[in-house]
Design an enzyme around this catalytic site. Structure first.
Site, mmCIF file in Angstrom:
data_model
loop_
_atom_site.group_PDB
_atom_site.id
_atom_site.type_symbol
_atom_site.label_atom_id
_atom_site.label_comp_id
_atom_site.label_asym_id
_atom_site.label_seq_id
_atom_site.Cartn_x
_atom_site.Cartn_y
_atom_site.Cartn_z
ATOM 1 N N CYS A 46 0.841 -1.209 0.000
ATOM 2 C CA CYS A 46 0.000 0.000 0.000
ATOM 3 C C CYS A 46 0.871 1.252 0.000
ATOM 4 O O CYS A 46 0.552 2.240 -0.682
ATOM 5 C CB CYS A 46 -0.912 0.013 1.220
HETATM 6 C C1 BEZ Z 1 0.561 -4.692 1.835
HETATM 7 O O1 BEZ Z 1 0.176 -3.564 1.567
HETATM 8 O O2 BEZ Z 1 1.723 -5.023 1.693
HETATM 9 C C2 BEZ Z 1 -0.415 -5.718 2.348
HETATM 10 C C3 BEZ Z 1 -1.543 -5.309 3.039
HETATM 11 C C4 BEZ Z 1 -2.428 -6.274 3.529
HETATM 12 C C5 BEZ Z 1 -2.168 -7.621 3.302
HETATM 13 C C6 BEZ Z 1 -1.043 -8.007 2.576
HETATM 14 C C7 BEZ Z 1 -0.164 -7.043 2.095
#
Ligand code: BEZ
Length: 220
Positions: A46
């Site tokens: 994210c």
């Molecule tokens: C991420 O943004 O890396 C992420 C967020 C939630 C679950 C898995 C990855």
């Protein structure tokens, strides 16, 4: 009942954001608008996605496109997280608002829930959802990616370029199209209409069926 999808009108929700309260229809106003959700603040993929959106902000602005991020975390968390996003994305500033959705009201109404992702208290989390909303407040295109797959912002720009051309001309963009490539004339346009509508001319591909439906032309 299926959730919000192409052709539906964006619900006119009032949302809390890092730029204050926003009423979605007022925010869209008369512009193509990208609403994109992400599973959570302070998570790795994210952080790269929101940073890349910040880095691409000029490309979206050139196209008259507005951006609105969204996650389930609150505005205070978003404001803290923005410092990390900006620090690890070569100084690109997050100039777009990020909406908060602690009670998951928005992600449900915008069909952005990830059925496989829950937070530590078992609450639902957003998917990597993305709606492109047209100036008429209708959903023109949606992506739904799982948490494990970050989105490609070049593809977001590419589909916007396709949508904006198709909103001006009776055309569609073929597979792997990119700006500068030829487009195809919509099948609903007859040959006589095509001659009027596309004075620059077009090339109809000769096909075994002898049907005259694959017609390439140039538009801006
Ligand atoms: C991420 O943004 O890396 C992420 C967020 C939630 C679950 C898995 C990855």
């Amino acid at each position: 009942m299926p959730g919000l999808t192409i052709g539906d009108t964006l619900p006119d929700l009032v949302v809390e954001t890092t730029h204050g309260k926003i009423k979605l229809h007022d925010y869209v106003d008369n512009a193509f608008t990208i609403i994109f959700s992400h599973p959570g603040d302070f998570t790795p993929v994210c952080t790269t996605e929101l940073g890349m959106m910040a880095a691409y902000a000029d490309k979206f602005a050139e196209r008259g496109v507005k951006l609105l991020g969204l996650s389930a975390d609150d505005v205070e968390s978003h404001n803290e997280w923005i410092k990390d996003i900006e620090a690890c994305n070569k100084g690109s500033k997050v100039t777009y608002p990020i909406a908060a959705d602690p009670d998951r009201r928005i992600i449900k109404q915008l069909n952005m829930v990830d059925p496989d992702e829950k937070d530590s208290s078992g609450q639902q989390l957003p998917s990597r959802g993305l709606h492109i909303v047209g100036p008429d407040k209708k959903i023109k295109l949606s992506f739904l990616y799982p948490a494990s797959t970050g989105r490609n912002m070049d593809e977001v720009v590419r589909v916007l370029d396709s949508l904006q051309r198709a909103s001006k001309h009776k055309i569609a963009t073929p597979a792997n199209w990119k700006p500068g490539d030829k487009v195809v004339i919509s099948p609903s346009v007859s040959s006589d209409e095509a001659k009027q509508m596309f004075p620059q001319g077009y090339d109809a591909v000769e096909l075994p069926s002898n049907k005259d439906y694959l017609r390439f032309t140039n538009v801006d």
